[in-house]
Design an enzyme around this catalytic site. Structure first.
Site, PDB file in Angstrom:
ATOM      1  N   ARG A  71       0.797  -1.226   0.000  1.00  0.00           N
ATOM      2  CA  ARG A  71       0.000   0.000   0.000  1.00  0.00           C
ATOM      3  C   ARG A  71       0.831   1.279   0.000  1.00  0.00           C
ATOM      4  O   ARG A  71       0.594   2.183  -0.800  1.00  0.00           O
ATOM      5  CB  ARG A  71      -0.908   0.053   1.245  1.00  0.00           C
ATOM      6  CG  ARG A  71      -2.158  -0.736   1.136  1.00  0.00           C
ATOM      7  CD  ARG A  71      -2.527  -1.310   2.480  1.00  0.00           C
ATOM      8  NE  ARG A  71      -1.541  -2.319   2.819  1.00  0.00           N
ATOM      9  CZ  ARG A  71      -1.622  -3.591   2.398  1.00  0.00           C
ATOM     10  NH1 ARG A  71      -2.647  -3.977   1.726  1.00  0.00           N
ATOM     11  NH2 ARG A  71      -0.667  -4.469   2.676  1.00  0.00           N
ATOM     12  N   THR A  72       1.776   1.358   0.936  1.00  0.00           N
ATOM     13  CA  THR A  72       2.449   2.652   1.123  1.00  0.00           C
ATOM     14  C   THR A  72       3.253   3.020  -0.119  1.00  0.00           C
ATOM     15  O   THR A  72       3.145   4.140  -0.640  1.00  0.00           O
ATOM     16  CB  THR A  72       3.360   2.603   2.367  1.00  0.00           C
ATOM     17  OG1 THR A  72       2.610   2.041   3.438  1.00  0.00           O
ATOM     18  CG2 THR A  72       3.839   3.984   2.753  1.00  0.00           C
ATOM     19  N   LYS A 101      26.040  -3.437  -0.781  1.00  0.00           N
ATOM     20  CA  LYS A 101      27.513  -3.441  -0.858  1.00  0.00           C
ATOM     21  C   LYS A 101      28.120  -2.717   0.342  1.00  0.00           C
ATOM     22  O   LYS A 101      29.328  -2.509   0.395  1.00  0.00           O
ATOM     23  CB  LYS A 101      27.973  -2.737  -2.143  1.00  0.00           C
ATOM     24  CG  LYS A 101      27.431  -3.333  -3.417  1.00  0.00           C
ATOM     25  CD  LYS A 101      27.875  -2.456  -4.607  1.00  0.00           C
ATOM     26  CE  LYS A 101      26.877  -2.531  -5.726  1.00  0.00           C
ATOM     27  NZ  LYS A 101      27.022  -1.419  -6.675  1.00  0.00           N
ATOM     28  N   ARG A 123      11.155   3.905   3.589  1.00  0.00           N
ATOM     29  CA  ARG A 123      10.744   2.912   4.601  1.00  0.00           C
ATOM     30  C   ARG A 123      11.994   2.140   4.994  1.00  0.00           C
ATOM     31  O   ARG A 123      12.782   1.736   4.145  1.00  0.00           O
ATOM     32  CB  ARG A 123       9.693   1.952   4.056  1.00  0.00           C
ATOM     33  CG  ARG A 123       9.434   0.792   5.026  1.00  0.00           C
ATOM     34  CD  ARG A 123       8.249  -0.035   4.658  1.00  0.00           C
ATOM     35  NE  ARG A 123       7.016   0.678   4.932  1.00  0.00           N
ATOM     36  CZ  ARG A 123       5.810   0.097   4.901  1.00  0.00           C
ATOM     37  NH1 ARG A 123       5.698  -1.184   4.607  1.00  0.00           N
ATOM     38  NH2 ARG A 123       4.725   0.793   5.159  1.00  0.00           N
ATOM     39  N   HIS A 151       4.669   5.612  11.612  1.00  0.00           N
ATOM     40  CA  HIS A 151       4.212   5.506  10.225  1.00  0.00           C
ATOM     41  C   HIS A 151       3.232   6.667  10.042  1.00  0.00           C
ATOM     42  O   HIS A 151       2.019   6.488  10.001  1.00  0.00           O
ATOM     43  CB  HIS A 151       3.523   4.152  10.039  1.00  0.00           C
ATOM     44  CG  HIS A 151       3.275   3.760   8.613  1.00  0.00           C
ATOM     45  ND1 HIS A 151       3.366   4.643   7.551  1.00  0.00           N
ATOM     46  CD2 HIS A 151       2.937   2.558   8.075  1.00  0.00           C
ATOM     47  CE1 HIS A 151       3.087   3.990   6.428  1.00  0.00           C
ATOM     48  NE2 HIS A 151       2.833   2.723   6.713  1.00  0.00           N
TER      49      HIS A 151
HETATM   50  N1   CP Z   1      -0.322  -0.298   5.924  1.00  0.00           N
HETATM   51  C1   CP Z   1       0.881  -0.466   5.321  1.00  0.00           C
HETATM   52  O1   CP Z   1       1.876   0.180   5.677  1.00  0.00           O
HETATM   53  O2   CP Z   1       0.888  -1.378   4.317  1.00  0.00           O
HETATM   54  P1   CP Z   1       2.156  -1.779   3.458  1.00  0.00           P
HETATM   55  O3   CP Z   1       3.139  -2.446   4.393  1.00  0.00           O
HETATM   56  O4   CP Z   1       1.649  -2.713   2.407  1.00  0.00           O
HETATM   57  O5   CP Z   1       2.748  -0.529   2.877  1.00  0.00           O
END
Ligand code: CP
Length: 322
Positions: A71-72, A101, A123, A151
């Site tokens: 999603r993100t 590396k 991320r 998040h």
């Molecule tokens: N909710 C969420 O962060 O989903 P993903 O890990 O798929 O990005």
């Protein structure tokens, strides 16, 4: 000039970084939600959607993901494309960028800073990694999840979903269940709920997956009441929002030590919820919500994921317009 993302008073990070929900106040949140709502409306209109899709034709963003995501990453990339931006991406930076590396995160960010990007969306497995990236970056950094830390854009879309449904973010009864220890989304959402008066949070978890003290202290300090239970039946009858989460197996020191988050939502146990309640989940779901629940009109988790597009478009639009 960007007016809703305020200065993070640490490490000299830019005022356009999105690192933590703590950087927002209610006024700024309302502006983000209002812009997201306007974008959602414009996307439904062919002419307005076309205008949006040309708005930032000369801008590019980078998604730098050291952890898996559906999603993100994909909603950020779709958000960029729907605003006319170019998108460059590494979906497995740990394995396929030069991190494999031995390149440091700081060096990677310093290199990306030379490519004329408008934002870097990161991320990472390490808590604080987005802040570390921001401390060396001249390009705005957006935290797309850092370890068990935060998040923030997920919390924004969660709050947007709640606001759309109830018309408010105050005086709500929220049941947060599942893996409260390792899940970062519920930590960020609690921080947002604590900004608004009159909210009450019931934490439902097994003893080994309880919410950490820092969030409980933050709630207490803000006057947001909370309780803890291991019995969903005690809290379901009187709740507005159920926020369910999966066991974050990837964060367990010993992955075989815990089998599940302890609670599965089923058509039977959600029958105790009020008819106006909503059920949210940041997704992915594993086995903590029975797919039968999807048919219940109170199940809003797929709609919630869709709202991520509007929130992320709002953030990117503001950052690229500044
Ligand atoms: N909710 C969420 O962060 O989903 P993903 O890990 O798929 O990005």
């Amino acid at each position: 000039m960007l007016d809703f993302i305020i200065l993070m008073a640490q490490n000299g990070v830019s005022n356009m970084d999105v690192l933590s929900v703590d950087q927002f106040d209610i006024k700024q949140l309302e502006k983000i939600f209002s812009l997201a709502e306007s974008i959602e409306r414009r996307l439904k209109d062919k002419k307005a959607a076309k205008e949006l899709a040309q708005k930032h034709f000369d801008k590019q963003i980078c998604t730098l993901f050291y952890e898996p995501s559906t999603r993100t990453r994909l909603s950020f990339e779709t958000a960029g494309l729907k605003l006319g931006m170019g998108v460059v991406s590494t979906e497995n930076a740990a394995g396929f960028s030069s991190a494999a590396k031995g390149e440091t995160l700081e060096d990677t960010i310093n290199v990306l800073n030379n490519y004329g990007l408008s934002a870097i969306i990161i991320r990472h497995t390490e808590t604080g990694a987005a802040g570390k990236a921001a401390s060396v970056s001249k390009v705005p950094i957006i935290n797309a999840g850092d370890g068990t830390g935060e998040h923030p854009t997920q919390a924004l879309l969660d709050a947007y979903t709640i606001k759309k449904h109830f018309g408010r973010l105050d005086n709500l009864k929220v049941v947060a269940g599942g893996d409260l220890k390792y899940g970062r989304t519920i930590r960020s959402l609690c921080r947002l709920l604590a900004l608004y008066p009159g909210n009450h949070v019931s934490f439902v978890s097994t003893p080994e997956l309880q919410m950490a003290d820092d969030i409980k202290q933050l709630l207490q300090k803000s006057g947001t009441t909370y309780d803890e239970t291991d019995d969903v039946n005690k809290v379901f009858a009187d709740t507005d929002v159920v926020y369910w989460t999966r066991l974050q197996k990837e964060r367990l020191e010993n992955p075989g030590s815990i089998d599940s988050g302890g609670f599965t939502l089923t058509a039977d146990n959600i029958s105790k919820l009020p008819k106006e309640a909503i059920i949210l989940h940041p997704l992915p779901r594993v086995d903590e919500i029975d797919p039968e629940v999807d048919k219940d009109p109170r199940a809003k988790y797929f709609e919630q994921a869709g709202n991520g597009l509007y929130i992320r478009m709002a953030l990117l639009d503001q950052i690229a317009s500044s």
